[in-house]
Motif scaffolding. Structure first.
Motif, PDB file in Angstrom:
ATOM      1  N   ALA A  47      47.218 -31.933   2.979  1.00 19.08           N
ATOM      2  CA  ALA A  47      45.812 -32.232   2.696  1.00 19.08           C
ATOM      3  C   ALA A  47      45.421 -31.763   1.301  1.00 19.08           C
ATOM      4  O   ALA A  47      44.628 -32.420   0.604  1.00 19.08           O
ATOM      5  CB  ALA A  47      44.926 -31.576   3.750  1.00 19.08           C
ATOM      6  N   PHE A  48      45.962 -30.630   0.876  1.00 19.51           N
ATOM      7  CA  PHE A  48      45.682 -30.115  -0.462  1.00 19.51           C
ATOM      8  C   PHE A  48      46.203 -31.086  -1.516  1.00 19.51           C
ATOM      9  O   PHE A  48      45.534 -31.346  -2.522  1.00 19.51           O
ATOM     10  CB  PHE A  48      46.327 -28.738  -0.619  1.00 19.51           C
ATOM     11  CG  PHE A  48      45.700 -27.884  -1.682  1.00 19.51           C
ATOM     12  CD1 PHE A  48      44.498 -27.236  -1.461  1.00 19.51           C
ATOM     13  CD2 PHE A  48      46.316 -27.714  -2.916  1.00 19.51           C
ATOM     14  CE1 PHE A  48      43.914 -26.439  -2.435  1.00 19.51           C
ATOM     15  CE2 PHE A  48      45.749 -26.915  -3.894  1.00 19.51           C
ATOM     16  CZ  PHE A  48      44.539 -26.282  -3.658  1.00 19.51           C
ATOM     17  N   ALA A  92      44.578 -16.956   3.094  1.00 16.10           N
ATOM     18  CA  ALA A  92      45.516 -16.378   2.132  1.00 16.10           C
ATOM     19  C   ALA A  92      46.251 -17.473   1.370  1.00 16.10           C
ATOM     20  O   ALA A  92      46.478 -17.356   0.156  1.00 16.10           O
ATOM     21  CB  ALA A  92      46.512 -15.473   2.860  1.00 16.10           C
ATOM     22  N   TRP A  93      46.625 -18.556   2.065  1.00 12.64           N
ATOM     23  CA  TRP A  93      47.321 -19.677   1.432  1.00 12.64           C
ATOM     24  C   TRP A  93      46.439 -20.298   0.360  1.00 12.64           C
ATOM     25  O   TRP A  93      46.887 -20.589  -0.754  1.00 12.64           O
ATOM     26  CB  TRP A  93      47.679 -20.700   2.508  1.00 12.64           C
ATOM     27  CG  TRP A  93      48.611 -21.784   2.100  1.00 12.64           C
ATOM     28  CD1 TRP A  93      49.964 -21.827   2.275  1.00 12.64           C
ATOM     29  CD2 TRP A  93      48.264 -23.030   1.455  1.00 12.64           C
ATOM     30  NE1 TRP A  93      50.475 -23.010   1.783  1.00 12.64           N
ATOM     31  CE2 TRP A  93      49.447 -23.764   1.276  1.00 12.64           C
ATOM     32  CE3 TRP A  93      47.064 -23.586   1.025  1.00 12.64           C
ATOM     33  CZ2 TRP A  93      49.473 -25.030   0.676  1.00 12.64           C
ATOM     34  CZ3 TRP A  93      47.077 -24.843   0.408  1.00 12.64           C
ATOM     35  CH2 TRP A  93      48.276 -25.538   0.251  1.00 12.64           C
ATOM     36  N   LEU A  94      45.178 -20.485   0.681  1.00 15.84           N
ATOM     37  CA  LEU A  94      44.255 -21.102  -0.266  1.00 15.84           C
ATOM     38  C   LEU A  94      43.941 -20.178  -1.437  1.00 15.84           C
ATOM     39  O   LEU A  94      43.807 -20.627  -2.582  1.00 15.84           O
ATOM     40  CB  LEU A  94      42.966 -21.503   0.448  1.00 15.84           C
ATOM     41  CG  LEU A  94      43.075 -22.707   1.398  1.00 15.84           C
ATOM     42  CD1 LEU A  94      41.827 -22.823   2.258  1.00 15.84           C
ATOM     43  CD2 LEU A  94      43.297 -23.995   0.602  1.00 15.84           C
ATOM     44  N   ARG A  95      43.818 -18.889  -1.169  1.00 15.57           N
ATOM     45  CA  ARG A  95      43.495 -17.938  -2.233  1.00 15.57           C
ATOM     46  C   ARG A  95      44.546 -17.963  -3.343  1.00 15.57           C
ATOM     47  O   ARG A  95      44.229 -17.771  -4.518  1.00 15.57           O
ATOM     48  CB  ARG A  95      43.396 -16.527  -1.671  1.00 15.57           C
ATOM     49  CG  ARG A  95      42.148 -16.251  -0.849  1.00 15.57           C
ATOM     50  CD  ARG A  95      40.915 -16.194  -1.707  1.00 15.57           C
ATOM     51  NE  ARG A  95      39.717 -15.857  -0.919  1.00 15.57           N
ATOM     52  CZ  ARG A  95      38.490 -16.019  -1.361  1.00 15.57           C
ATOM     53  NH1 ARG A  95      38.286 -16.507  -2.581  1.00 15.57           N
ATOM     54  NH2 ARG A  95      37.453 -15.699  -0.618  1.00 15.57           N
ATOM     55  N   GLY A 271      57.893 -18.887  -0.022  1.00 14.89           N
ATOM     56  CA  GLY A 271      56.493 -18.549  -0.224  1.00 14.89           C
ATOM     57  C   GLY A 271      55.928 -18.815  -1.600  1.00 14.89           C
ATOM     58  O   GLY A 271      54.826 -18.354  -1.908  1.00 14.89           O
ATOM     59  N   PHE A 272      56.630 -19.546  -2.464  1.00 11.93           N
ATOM     60  CA  PHE A 272      56.043 -19.851  -3.772  1.00 11.93           C
ATOM     61  C   PHE A 272      55.079 -21.025  -3.651  1.00 11.93           C
ATOM     62  O   PHE A 272      55.151 -21.837  -2.724  1.00 11.93           O
ATOM     63  CB  PHE A 272      57.131 -20.129  -4.822  1.00 11.93           C
ATOM     64  CG  PHE A 272      58.000 -21.328  -4.552  1.00 11.93           C
ATOM     65  CD1 PHE A 272      57.619 -22.606  -4.943  1.00 11.93           C
ATOM     66  CD2 PHE A 272      59.232 -21.174  -3.928  1.00 11.93           C
ATOM     67  CE1 PHE A 272      58.422 -23.700  -4.713  1.00 11.93           C
ATOM     68  CE2 PHE A 272      60.057 -22.266  -3.690  1.00 11.93           C
ATOM     69  CZ  PHE A 272      59.644 -23.539  -4.074  1.00 11.93           C
ATOM     70  N   VAL A 273      54.138 -21.106  -4.578  1.00  9.26           N
ATOM     71  CA  VAL A 273      53.142 -22.167  -4.590  1.00  9.26           C
ATOM     72  C   VAL A 273      53.768 -23.424  -5.187  1.00  9.26           C
ATOM     73  O   VAL A 273      54.325 -23.382  -6.287  1.00  9.26           O
ATOM     74  CB  VAL A 273      51.902 -21.759  -5.408  1.00  9.26           C
ATOM     75  CG1 VAL A 273      50.932 -22.925  -5.537  1.00  9.26           C
ATOM     76  CG2 VAL A 273      51.218 -20.559  -4.761  1.00  9.26           C
TER      77      VAL A 273
END
Length: 403
Positions: A47-48, A92-95, A271-273
């Motif tokens: 969705a992002f 936390a994911w969005l932050r 866990g990297f963006v």
């Protein structure tokens, strides 16, 4: 921040709107909302990405605006999740992906997970933009700082603003990167340091360089930009070393779906963006046409690139890559001649890193109001967009940046 803007973003999230709408005219002026297909982090990721596509320049044109928006410039963000969803993990994911000044609201309610963003405009220059200042450690605070670890590339993209098709094959060694960081960390601090090129994944010591930059203290985050074509060749140590990675998926040289899925899998594992950016067009930033001083001054005043493309090259600090690569442009690209008495490559286009008062010089340089010499062949953020395509070897040899 106008309360009406915050209320509109939250209302769009609660209503589950799936269309983009222009805001009331104050900042932020773009409202985008999408509904996810599930409730987990994978669905949130998808969705992002959809939000990013809906705020891209091609999509926003349908709303009557000819500019692009970045989710990193979101002022107000809201997400609606099911009562049983792990709201803390989603927040936390969005932050990690939103700017530090973004207001984030997590709502609980039935129905599909919904995301809504109110995004500030990025194109153009705001006259009341906060001046660059030094923090309590004496460092100049900036949004982004680039380091081009490999200036050459495995593509020949038309209108490449970093001149990759036209520059010689060149990479920075690990020791050179360490030296740049050592010099810069006491005088500058960035929200993000961007590993760029060229194509960074052509560098044989990419893992070591990522580690150097993450330990350097120059920036809060490290983001690597790549065309993604060499992802399969990366060693196992590459993936856990990453902090953030943006894949530019060019329509003229698309990344195979299996490689994109590999990147998504590794992002979940380590866990990297991850940001996969679909690119169908490039803006014409550099231009073969010479413009007069008045036009160059207007370009400079409105240019957002000079705030996000800061770079060190050949021992000098530049506020944009166009200035850093100006000698290469003049030597290798077909362009109108420089009129007699006009200096395009000027000493004040950059700051010597060996200056004793470097922090003071950087602060003064970044706050200048006079255009750079390189602005005479640059359109900044106002250049026209052209379909993304690859240059032929003959076109590069002839110095043509586009067809």
């Amino acid at each position: 921040m106008s309360p009406s803007v915050s209320e509109r973003v939250v209302a769009a999230c609660e209503a589950g709107e799936t269309t983009s709408a222009l805001g009331p005219g104050d900042e932020p002026d773009l409202l985008v909302a999408v509904a996810a297909e599930g409730s987990g982090l994978d669905s949130l990721d998808a969705a992002f990405e959809q939000l990013r596509r809906q705020s891209a320049r091609e999509a926003v044109r349908r709303l009557g605006r000819d500019e692009g928006y970045r989710l990193e410039d979101t002022a107000v963000f809201a997400v609606r999740v099911a009562p049983e969803a792990d709201g803390d993990a989603i927040e936390a994911w969005l932050r990690r992906r939103l700017g530090s000044t973004c207001t984030l609201t997590v709502l609980r309610g039935p129905g599909p997970m919904t995301l809504a963003a109110g995004i500030r405009p990025r194109a153009g220059f705001s006259p009341d933009r906060q001046r660059y200042v030094r923090d309590e450690q004496g460092r100049v605070r900036v949004e982004a700082f680039e380091i081009h670890i490999a200036e050459h590339c495995n593509l020949r993209c038309a209108n490449c603003c970093n001149m990759s098709p036209f520059v010689a094959r060149h990479s920075l060694g690990v020791a050179e990167v360490e030296a740049i960081c050592e010099r810069m960390r006491s005088v500058l601090h960035a929200d993000v340091i961007k590993i760029m090129g060229g194509e960074p994944l052509l560098h044989p010591e990419i893992v070591e360089i990522i580690g150097v930059l993450r330990r350097s203290g120059v920036a809060d985050r490290v983001r690597l930009f790549t065309n993604g074509l060499r992802l399969k060749a990366m060693p196992d140590a590459f993936w856990p070393a990453l902090d953030e990675m943006t894949i530019s998926n060019y329509v003229s040289a698309p990344v195979r779906p299996a490689l994109l899925e590999l990147a998504r899998q590794r992002s979940r594992e380590h866990g990297f963006v991850l940001n996969i950016k679909e690119v169908q067009e490039f803006s014409q930033v550099l231009s073969p046409r010479f413009v007069d001083e008045e036009t160059a001054a207007t370009t400079f005043e409105r240019c957002w690139l000079r705030h996000r493309c800061l770079i060190v090259r050949d021992g000098r600090f530049y506020m944009c890559t166009r200035a850093a690569y100006a000698p290469d442009f003049l030597a290798r690209v077909e362009h109108e001649p420089v009129p007699a008495g006009v200096e395009v490559v000027r000493g004040d286009d950059g700051v010597d890193l060996e200056s004793e008062d470097l922090a003071e010089r950087l602060e003064r340089y970044l706050n200048r109001s006079e255009p750079l010499g390189a602005c005479h062949y640059c359109r900044g953020g106002d250049g026209p967009t052209l379909p993304h395509h690859q240059l032929t070897r003959d076109e590069v040899a002839a110095g043509r940046m586009s067809r």
